[in-house]
Design an enzyme around this catalytic site. Structure first.
Site, short mmCIF file in Angstrom:
data_model
loop_
_atom_site.label_atom_id
_atom_site.label_comp_id
_atom_site.label_asym_id
_atom_site.label_seq_id
_atom_site.Cartn_x
_atom_site.Cartn_y
_atom_site.Cartn_z
N LYS A 14 5.89 0.77 12.73
CA LYS A 14 5.22 1.23 11.58
C LYS A 14 4.42 2.72 11.70
CE LYS A 14 5.08 -3.29 9.15
NZ LYS A 14 4.19 -4.59 9.29
N ILE A 49 0.72 -1.39 -0.03
CA ILE A 49 0.03 -0.14 -0.10
C ILE A 49 0.86 1.26 0.02
CG2 ILE A 49 -1.98 1.25 1.13
CD1 ILE A 49 -2.40 -1.33 2.59
N1 HSE Z 1 5.39 -9.60 9.92
C1 HSE Z 1 5.09 -8.34 9.05
C2 HSE Z 1 3.29 -8.59 9.20
C3 HSE Z 1 5.50 -8.41 7.86
O1 HSE Z 1 2.73 -9.47 9.33
O2 HSE Z 1 2.60 -7.50 8.81
C4 HSE Z 1 5.22 -7.18 6.84
O3 HSE Z 1 5.92 -5.90 7.54
#
Ligand code: HSE
Ligand code: NAP
Length: 430
Positions: free
Chosen positions: A205, A136
């Site tokens: 994130k 995305i």
């Molecule tokens: N482990 C991460 C998830 C991978 O499950 O979103 C993608 O960043």
């Protein structure tokens, strides 16, 4: 026709996806850029490891110097993971005037601001679109698409593993552990899945998203994090009965210049768009002052979706090189970082407790909430699991987090309350 040489660090899930896209979409990429992209060197852990793709063995190396100090390499594409060692490597690459593309959220959440600064000083670009929500294009949406707006709130399902687990627990009543194993086998859980399950991956994130949205500098320590380990089938089923779905949601919002930043299980109304996001899919809801509510949905992990974001970043680097404008994309923080205190965070809560089933219990409990000026939208009482006990489920109206903390503290000391089973934030409704 010019040629851009890349040094690829990592040839795992995402690295092999990048090779595939560079090969399969070669003509389109060349047409859009007016340049050829050539993979010059590939850094791996083990050059003898059997690989599915046909790779020229002369390109493989275990020596990072052959990439970061190689005068023939223009761009380093970092897809190997790691935090401090990888940071040193990329700092060196930038000082050697190599541009960087990375998918590494662990690195960017910790060393991102410094790396961006080093890149600017060396007139290099560093792009990291794939680090948040895989395929995305959410970072570019914040920096470009919504650049003219003021962001008020972001709510995101930014971890595919936990969304997969919660979907299976909700829709198929499956237990936590076997579903986690399935997510690992499917390849979207991290090597150590505790960072998924305990919310750290999502927190990294959200730090990146909050930095871009509010033009401040947040660190991981600024995120209040709760994972999904303690969510039970009973919590899910009580939530469902009251019209809600439980999701692990990253939330960041600003009010009067102060920001809240959290990752936690949240009850969303079942009809809320984020509640409809199933399995390993990600979605990010962005509320802007002028644009209003927007939502971005797609695969948050996986080889080709993530590689799409990486190669698009790479193309941006190449365009900037050709235009002679490298190193100008990053805009540093504009405002002093200010976080909300508990009394400034307002939300609804779902509370579940086990209490003695006797006259006066309910009054004792409601006295505490009355003292704290907490009022309720919904209350449910059912027989408890033990004889002589009752289970009480409540949904509050909007209260401050401080009111919640004070109420929980007093309930802990109330003799008729045997235990507080669980409590979760409720969001996505007025
Ligand atoms: N482990 C991460 C998830 C991978 O499950 O979103 C993608 O960043
Ligand atoms: P992966 O499959 O584990 O691959 C890692 C690759 O890096 C392997 O090729 C490995 O070499 C190499 N490597 C690891 N450490 C190294 C070191 N110290 N020196 C040299 N080479 C090293 O990882 P991945 O899933 O592709 O993830 C790569 C990055 O993208 C991570 O930062 C991850 O968080 C991020 N990301 C992944 C996804 C996803 O869906 N997988 C989504 C978004 C972001 P060998 O091949 O020799 O073992």
């Amino acid at each position: 026709m010019s040629v851009i040489n890349i040094g690829l660090c990592g040839l795992g899930t995402v690295g092999t996806g990048v090779l595939k896209i560079l090969e399969n979409h070669k003509e389109e990429i060349k047409h859009k850029l007016g340049s050829d992209i050539i993979v010059n060197k590939i850094l791996v852990n083990d050059i003898h490891k059997p690989r599915n793709e046909e790779i020229d063995p002369d390109k493989l190396t275990t020596d990072a110097e052959e990439l970061v100090s190689n005068p023939d390499v223009d761009v380093i594409v970092e897809l190997m993971g790691g935090i401090d060692d990888t940071n040193l490597l990329l700092e060196k690459a930038l000082r050697n005037k190599k541009h960087i593309v990375t998918a590494n959220k662990d690195l960017m959440a910790v060393h991102g601001q410094k790396l961006l600064q080093t890149a600017k000083e060396n007139k290099c670009d560093i792009f990291y679109e794939a680090s948040v929500a895989g395929g995305i294009p959410i970072l570019r949406t914040l920096t470009d698409g919504l650049a003219s707006d003021r962001i008020r709130k972001i709510m995101g399902i930014v971890n595919g593993t936990t969304n997969y687990i919660l979907t299976k627990m909700t829709d198929e009543q499956l237990a936590f552990e076997p579903v986690l194993k399935e997510a690992q086998e499917l390849g979207f859980a991290e090597a150590d899945p505790t960072s998924d399950v305990d919310g750290l991956d999502a927190a990294r994130k959200m730090t990146i998203l909050a930095n871009l949205a509010f033009k401040m500098e947040f660190s991981l320590d600024d995120v209040e994090v709760t994972g999904i380990r303690d969510i039970t089938q009973e919590d899910i089923s009580f939530a469902e009965n009251l019209g809600y779905t439980i999701k692990l949601i990253g939330i960041t919002a600003i009010h009067n210049g102060k920001v809240e930043l959290s990752v936690e299980p949240v009850l969303l109304p079942t009809e809320h768009p984020l509640a409809q996001v199933k399995n390993e899919y990600n979605a990010v809801y962005v509320d802007g002052e002028a644009v209003g509510e927007t939502m971005f949905y797609g695969p948050g992990a996986g080889s080709l979706p993530t590689a799409t974001a990486v190669v698009s970043d790479l193309m941006e680097v190449v365009k900037n090189i050709r235009l002679g404008i490298s190193g100008n994309a990053h805009v540093g923080p504009q405002f002093e970082t200010q976080l909300k205190e508990n009394h400034e965070k307002h939300m609804k809560y779902f509370l579940r407790m086990e209490a003695d089933d006797q006259a006066g219990t309910f009054q004792a409990i409601t006295n505490i909430f009355t003292d704290e000026k907490v009022s309720f939208a919904k209350i449910l009482q059912l027989p408890g699991s033990e004889k002589g006990t009752a289970e009480i489920v409540m949904i509050t109206h909007k209260i401050s987090k401080q009111q919640l903390v004070n109420s929980l503290e007093q309930l802990k000391n109330l003799a008729v309350v045997n235990r507080m089973i669980s409590y979760y934030r409720v969001d996505g409704e007025e």
